[in-house]
Design a protein around this motif. Structure first.
Motif, PDB file in Angstrom:
ATOM      1  N   LEU A   4       4.723 -85.699  64.819  1.00  0.00           N
ATOM      2  CA  LEU A   4       3.288 -85.573  65.085  1.00  0.00           C
ATOM      3  C   LEU A   4       3.099 -85.244  66.554  1.00  0.00           C
ATOM      4  O   LEU A   4       3.786 -85.798  67.412  1.00  0.00           O
ATOM      5  CB  LEU A   4       2.566 -86.884  64.772  1.00  0.00           C
ATOM      6  CG  LEU A   4       2.683 -87.427  63.360  1.00  0.00           C
ATOM      7  CD1 LEU A   4       2.026 -88.804  63.286  1.00  0.00           C
ATOM      8  CD2 LEU A   4       2.040 -86.481  62.364  1.00  0.00           C
ATOM      9  N   PRO A  51      -1.349 -90.292  61.416  1.00  0.00           N
ATOM     10  CA  PRO A  51      -2.072 -89.749  62.576  1.00  0.00           C
ATOM     11  C   PRO A  51      -3.348 -90.511  62.901  1.00  0.00           C
ATOM     12  O   PRO A  51      -3.624 -90.795  64.070  1.00  0.00           O
ATOM     13  CB  PRO A  51      -2.393 -88.310  62.178  1.00  0.00           C
ATOM     14  CG  PRO A  51      -1.450 -87.987  61.086  1.00  0.00           C
ATOM     15  CD  PRO A  51      -1.090 -89.271  60.410  1.00  0.00           C
ATOM     16  N   ARG A  67      -4.980 -84.529  67.290  1.00  0.00           N
ATOM     17  CA  ARG A  67      -3.764 -83.947  66.691  1.00  0.00           C
ATOM     18  C   ARG A  67      -3.730 -82.430  66.879  1.00  0.00           C
ATOM     19  O   ARG A  67      -4.744 -81.757  66.708  1.00  0.00           O
ATOM     20  CB  ARG A  67      -3.709 -84.286  65.203  1.00  0.00           C
ATOM     21  CG  ARG A  67      -2.366 -83.904  64.616  1.00  0.00           C
ATOM     22  CD  ARG A  67      -2.113 -84.561  63.317  1.00  0.00           C
ATOM     23  NE  ARG A  67      -0.797 -84.152  62.836  1.00  0.00           N
ATOM     24  CZ  ARG A  67      -0.413 -84.246  61.599  1.00  0.00           C
ATOM     25  NH1 ARG A  67      -1.232 -84.753  60.711  1.00  0.00           N
ATOM     26  NH2 ARG A  67       0.786 -83.850  61.245  1.00  0.00           N
TER      27      ARG A  67
END
Length: 68
Positions: A4, A51, A67
């Motif tokens: 991520l 996330p 993100r």
């Protein structure tokens, strides 16, 4: 395992020390890093973190994450 990436407003070692306990809990020790040299101050997390949990955890200690 997933990677991520987040654009953050973490900009110094003091900021890193503030977010370390939160990120160690959510992402795991040695599973994350922030590139302070990158203009977007990119946070990279390796693992199975969600996330939205990372974004909320950082918000809880006064930082933003988006993100990318």
């Amino acid at each position: 395992m997933e990677t991520l990436k987040f654009k953050t407003n973490i900009k110094c070692m003091g900021c890193i020390s503030t977010v370390t306990p939160v990120l160690n809990e959510k992402a795991g020790v040695d599973k994350w890093k922030v590139d302070l040299q990158d203009p977007e101050k990119t946070l990279v997390i390796e693992g199975d973190s969600k996330p939205e949990e990372i974004v909320e955890a950082l918000k809880g200690v006064g930082f933003n994450a988006e993100r990318i």
